[in-house]
Design a protein around this motif. Structure first.
Motif, PDB file in Angstrom:
ATOM      1  N   ALA A   1       0.831  -1.208   0.000  1.00 18.39           N
ATOM      2  CA  ALA A   1       0.000   0.000   0.000  1.00 18.39           C
ATOM      3  C   ALA A   1       0.863   1.255   0.000  1.00 18.39           C
ATOM      4  O   ALA A   1       0.631   2.183  -0.768  1.00 18.39           O
ATOM      5  N   ARG A   2       1.859   1.276   0.840  1.00 19.79           N
ATOM      6  CA  ARG A   2       2.732   2.460   0.917  1.00 19.79           C
ATOM      7  C   ARG A   2       3.482   2.669  -0.388  1.00 19.79           C
ATOM      8  O   ARG A   2       3.625   3.787  -0.861  1.00 19.79           O
ATOM      9  N   GLU A   3       3.972   1.585  -0.982  1.00 19.12           N
ATOM     10  CA  GLU A   3       4.739   1.694  -2.220  1.00 19.12           C
ATOM     11  C   GLU A   3       3.860   2.112  -3.397  1.00 19.12           C
ATOM     12  O   GLU A   3       4.186   3.023  -4.138  1.00 19.12           O
ATOM     13  N   VAL A   4       2.734   1.434  -3.571  1.00 19.08           N
ATOM     14  CA  VAL A   4       1.883   1.683  -4.738  1.00 19.08           C
ATOM     15  C   VAL A   4       1.193   3.036  -4.653  1.00 19.08           C
ATOM     16  O   VAL A   4       1.195   3.793  -5.612  1.00 19.08           O
ATOM     17  N   THR A   5       0.599   3.352  -3.513  1.00 20.53           N
ATOM     18  CA  THR A   5      -0.191   4.579  -3.452  1.00 20.53           C
ATOM     19  C   THR A   5       0.665   5.834  -3.543  1.00 20.53           C
ATOM     20  O   THR A   5       0.192   6.865  -3.985  1.00 20.53           O
ATOM     21  N   ARG A   6       1.924   5.762  -3.183  1.00 25.83           N
ATOM     22  CA  ARG A   6       2.757   6.966  -3.300  1.00 25.83           C
ATOM     23  C   ARG A   6       3.008   7.326  -4.762  1.00 25.83           C
ATOM     24  O   ARG A   6       3.325   8.461  -5.080  1.00 25.83           O
ATOM     25  N   HIS A   7       2.830   6.363  -5.670  1.00 27.92           N
ATOM     26  CA  HIS A   7       3.022   6.626  -7.092  1.00 27.92           C
ATOM     27  C   HIS A   7       1.750   7.091  -7.790  1.00 27.92           C
ATOM     28  O   HIS A   7       1.820   7.675  -8.862  1.00 27.92           O
ATOM     29  N   VAL A   8       0.587   6.818  -7.213  1.00 32.28           N
ATOM     30  CA  VAL A   8      -0.665   7.123  -7.918  1.00 32.28           C
ATOM     31  C   VAL A   8      -1.596   8.059  -7.162  1.00 32.28           C
ATOM     32  O   VAL A   8      -2.606   8.470  -7.701  1.00 32.28           O
ATOM     33  N   ALA A   9      -1.271   8.407  -5.950  1.00 31.59           N
ATOM     34  CA  ALA A   9      -2.145   9.280  -5.174  1.00 31.59           C
ATOM     35  C   ALA A   9      -1.356  10.479  -4.680  1.00 31.59           C
ATOM     36  O   ALA A   9      -0.198  10.376  -4.316  1.00 31.59           O
TER      37      ALA A   9
ATOM     38  N   PRO B   1      -2.147  13.474  -1.969  1.00 31.23           N
ATOM     39  CA  PRO B   1      -1.019  12.876  -1.265  1.00 31.23           C
ATOM     40  C   PRO B   1      -1.163  11.357  -1.186  1.00 31.23           C
ATOM     41  O   PRO B   1      -2.243  10.833  -1.437  1.00 31.23           O
ATOM     42  N   PRO B   2      -0.085  10.668  -0.812  1.00 28.59           N
ATOM     43  CA  PRO B   2      -0.158   9.203  -0.704  1.00 28.59           C
ATOM     44  C   PRO B   2      -1.223   8.749   0.280  1.00 28.59           C
ATOM     45  O   PRO B   2      -1.541   9.438   1.237  1.00 28.59           O
ATOM     46  N   VAL B   3      -1.774   7.591   0.025  1.00 29.04           N
ATOM     47  CA  VAL B   3      -2.766   6.994   0.915  1.00 29.04           C
ATOM     48  C   VAL B   3      -2.043   5.990   1.792  1.00 29.04           C
ATOM     49  O   VAL B   3      -1.296   5.153   1.300  1.00 29.04           O
ATOM     50  N   TRP B   4      -2.277   6.062   3.096  1.00 29.87           N
ATOM     51  CA  TRP B   4      -1.650   5.142   4.028  1.00 29.87           C
ATOM     52  C   TRP B   4      -2.641   4.057   4.396  1.00 29.87           C
ATOM     53  O   TRP B   4      -3.846   4.288   4.419  1.00 29.87           O
ATOM     54  N   PRO B   5      -2.172   2.867   4.692  1.00 28.33           N
ATOM     55  CA  PRO B   5      -3.061   1.731   4.951  1.00 28.33           C
ATOM     56  C   PRO B   5      -4.157   2.021   5.973  1.00 28.33           C
ATOM     57  O   PRO B   5      -5.308   1.643   5.778  1.00 28.33           O
ATOM     58  N   GLU B   6      -3.817   2.707   7.045  1.00 25.08           N
ATOM     59  CA  GLU B   6      -4.813   2.958   8.077  1.00 25.08           C
ATOM     60  C   GLU B   6      -5.915   3.915   7.621  1.00 25.08           C
ATOM     61  O   GLU B   6      -6.943   4.044   8.274  1.00 25.08           O
ATOM     62  N   GLU B   7      -5.741   4.583   6.488  1.00 27.22           N
ATOM     63  CA  GLU B   7      -6.753   5.487   5.948  1.00 27.22           C
ATOM     64  C   GLU B   7      -7.740   4.784   5.017  1.00 27.22           C
ATOM     65  O   GLU B   7      -8.767   5.352   4.669  1.00 27.22           O
TER      66      GLU B   7
END
Length: 91
Positions: free
Chosen positions: A49-57, A59-65
């Motif tokens: 989640a941390r790796e993928v979402t930082r490239h497409v979101a 701000p990045p989306v964190w798992p707990e969100e």
């Protein structure tokens, strides 16, 4: 209506640019289905989640969100192919 349970971040990714979901089983089903985000996570999923979402979101989306334990959307199954190991995937 049918439903498919996915762990996060896979459910989130399905609605943010991931065009397919790999399954070990084939299906003849075509049409709309609900996407359920399961409650369970594991360390591998959190890292993904941390790796993928930082490239497409932004701000990045964190798992707990990310929502878990319920329906998060609907998607359509339009095709299915025979199963075979994905290139680069370790069994």
């Amino acid at each position: 209506m049918k439903a498919l349970s996915l762990r996060q971040p896979h459910a989130w990714m399905l609605f943010h640019g991931k065009p397919l979901d790999n399954r070990s089983w084939d299906t003849d089903f075509r049409g709309w289905f609900l996407v359920h985000a399961s409650k369970s996570w594991n360390a591998k999923d959190c890292a993904l989640a941390r790796e993928v979402t930082r490239h497409v979101a932004d701000p990045p989306v964190w798992p707990e969100e990310l929502p878990t334990g319920g329906i998060v959307g609907a998607a359509a199954s339009v095709t299915s192919t025979s199963t075979r190991p994905c290139r680069g995937r370790q069994e």
